[in-house]
Design a protein around this motif. Structure first.
Motif, short mmCIF file in Angstrom:
data_model
loop_
_atom_site.label_atom_id
_atom_site.label_comp_id
_atom_site.label_asym_id
_atom_site.label_seq_id
_atom_site.Cartn_x
_atom_site.Cartn_y
_atom_site.Cartn_z
N LEU A 55 6.14 4.96 9.92
CA LEU A 55 5.43 6.20 9.62
C LEU A 55 4.14 5.87 8.87
CD1 LEU A 55 8.59 8.10 8.40
CD2 LEU A 55 7.30 8.66 10.46
N ILE A 56 3.32 6.87 8.67
CA ILE A 56 2.08 6.73 7.90
C ILE A 56 2.28 7.45 6.57
CG2 ILE A 56 -0.37 7.40 7.82
CD1 ILE A 56 -0.36 7.27 10.90
N LEU A 57 1.67 6.93 5.53
CA LEU A 57 1.59 7.65 4.25
C LEU A 57 0.13 8.04 4.05
CD1 LEU A 57 3.74 5.56 1.73
CD2 LEU A 57 4.45 7.36 3.31
N ILE A 58 -0.08 9.29 3.63
CA ILE A 58 -1.44 9.72 3.30
C ILE A 58 -1.48 10.19 1.85
CG2 ILE A 58 -2.07 10.23 5.68
CD1 ILE A 58 -1.76 13.15 5.12
N ALA A 59 -2.65 10.04 1.26
CA ALA A 59 -2.81 10.33 -0.16
C ALA A 59 -4.21 10.87 -0.42
CB ALA A 59 -2.57 9.06 -0.98
N SER A 60 -4.39 11.42 -1.60
CA SER A 60 -5.71 11.88 -2.03
C SER A 60 -6.48 10.78 -2.74
CB SER A 60 -5.59 13.10 -2.94
OG SER A 60 -4.83 12.78 -4.08
N ASP A 61 -5.75 9.75 -3.17
CA ASP A 61 -6.35 8.65 -3.93
C ASP A 61 -5.59 7.37 -3.59
OD1 ASP A 61 -6.43 6.81 -6.40
OD2 ASP A 61 -7.97 8.29 -6.88
N PHE A 62 -6.31 6.28 -3.41
CA PHE A 62 -5.66 5.02 -3.03
C PHE A 62 -4.62 4.58 -4.05
CE2 PHE A 62 -5.29 0.45 -2.30
CZ PHE A 62 -5.09 0.43 -0.93
N GLU A 63 -4.81 4.92 -5.30
CA GLU A 63 -3.85 4.52 -6.35
C GLU A 63 -2.46 5.11 -6.08
OE1 GLU A 63 -4.29 2.12 -8.67
OE2 GLU A 63 -6.16 1.88 -7.57
N GLN A 64 -2.38 6.26 -5.43
CA GLN A 64 -1.08 6.84 -5.08
C GLN A 64 -0.34 5.97 -4.07
OE1 GLN A 64 -2.32 10.68 -3.64
NE2 GLN A 64 -2.43 11.58 -5.68
N LEU A 65 -1.07 5.20 -3.29
CA LEU A 65 -0.48 4.36 -2.24
C LEU A 65 -0.07 2.98 -2.75
CD1 LEU A 65 -3.10 5.27 0.47
CD2 LEU A 65 -0.70 6.01 0.45
N ARG A 66 -0.68 2.51 -3.82
CA ARG A 66 -0.46 1.14 -4.31
C ARG A 66 1.01 0.76 -4.50
NH1 ARG A 66 -4.58 -2.28 -5.00
NH2 ARG A 66 -6.62 -1.37 -5.39
N PRO A 67 1.89 1.62 -5.03
CA PRO A 67 3.28 1.20 -5.21
C PRO A 67 4.00 0.85 -3.90
CG PRO A 67 2.83 3.19 -6.48
CD PRO A 67 1.64 2.95 -5.60
N PHE A 68 3.47 1.27 -2.78
CA PHE A 68 4.09 1.03 -1.49
C PHE A 68 3.52 -0.21 -0.79
CE2 PHE A 68 4.47 5.49 -2.46
CZ PHE A 68 5.78 5.77 -2.13
N LEU A 69 2.47 -0.79 -1.35
CA LEU A 69 1.77 -1.90 -0.71
C LEU A 69 2.00 -3.20 -1.48
CD1 LEU A 69 -1.56 -0.01 0.03
CD2 LEU A 69 0.45 -0.30 1.53
N ALA A 70 1.83 -4.32 -0.77
CA ALA A 70 2.00 -5.64 -1.40
C ALA A 70 1.18 -5.69 -2.69
CB ALA A 70 1.56 -6.73 -0.43
N GLN A 71 1.78 -6.24 -3.71
CA GLN A 71 1.19 -6.21 -5.05
C GLN A 71 -0.10 -7.02 -5.17
OE1 GLN A 71 2.49 -4.03 -7.31
NE2 GLN A 71 3.70 -3.52 -5.52
N ASP A 72 -0.27 -8.03 -4.32
CA ASP A 72 -1.43 -8.90 -4.46
C ASP A 72 -2.60 -8.52 -3.56
OD1 ASP A 72 -0.15 -9.53 -2.10
OD2 ASP A 72 -0.25 -11.69 -2.39
N LEU A 73 -2.54 -7.38 -2.93
CA LEU A 73 -3.61 -7.04 -1.97
C LEU A 73 -4.89 -6.63 -2.67
CD1 LEU A 73 -4.44 -3.83 -1.31
CD2 LEU A 73 -2.09 -3.77 -0.61
N GLN A 74 -5.98 -6.95 -2.00
CA GLN A 74 -7.30 -6.55 -2.45
C GLN A 74 -7.89 -5.64 -1.38
OE1 GLN A 74 -8.69 -7.40 -5.45
NE2 GLN A 74 -6.69 -8.32 -5.87
N ALA A 75 -8.00 -4.37 -1.67
CA ALA A 75 -8.53 -3.41 -0.70
C ALA A 75 -10.05 -3.34 -0.83
CB ALA A 75 -7.92 -2.04 -0.94
#
Length: 186
Positions: A55-75
């Protein structure tokens, strides 16, 4: 099905484990709290979508998505801004297969749609996003089309956030966040 324009009413329903339909950039989506796995499973059941697809997750701010993404990523700046591009990032190892499917990645988007941004702000959380339709049926482009498609089905969303789509003609483009490769054109 409740039909409402009240963001707080819809947010409360999501917090209580509800599944909603809501307008996105191009079509109506089905959504719920991505941390509530019984709600995610119910969403998959309503849509008749195999969990392996993800599925896709959508958010109003990228910080809302960070807990779901690899901890070491650089967006990149493009990836964290509201836009009509869905990015596929490496998922955090704790993300359920109900969200990521059979992948080690997770598709995410910072949405430009004002109602969805307001809803995610009210929740301070991303929401699940997949097109509001039963798998194989046409995607819904209005509140009425959601009502029509689900009226004779035993499983249906609990509510519809009533409002217009963003007017985009095609679903959002999907890109690999690491390579930039386009996985689906808009």
């Amino acid at each position: 099905m409740i039909v409402s324009q009240n963001i707080n009413e819809i947010a409360t329903l999501i917090q209580q484990g509800g599944v909603i339909a809501y307008p996105t950039e191009a079509v109506f989506g089905l959504g719920c709290d991505p941390r509530n796995l019984p709600a995610v499973q119910r969403l998959l059941d309503i849509k008749h979508r195999p969990a392996e697809k993800g599925l896709i997750l959508i958010a109003s701010d990228f910080e809302q998505l960070r807990p779901f993404l690899a901890q070491d990523l650089q967006a990149s700046p493009e990836q964290i801004q509201p836009n009509n591009i869905t990015w596929v990032f490496p998922a955090d190892t704790t993300v359920s297969p109900l969200l990521r499917g059979s992948h080690t990645t997770l598709a995410v988007r910072v949405t430009k749609h004002p109602l969805v941004r307001e809803l995610c702000d009210a929740l301070n959380s991303p929401i699940v996003s997949t097109s509001a339709n039963i798998t194989g049926a046409d995607p819904c482009h209005s509140t009425q089309s959601v009502l029509d498609q689900f009226k004779h089905h035993q499983l249906a969303p609990d509510a519809i956030l009533d409002g217009p789509t963003g007017g985009q003609l095609n679903p959002t483009e999907i890109r690999d966040a690491i390579s930039g490769k386009i996985l689906r054109h808009s």
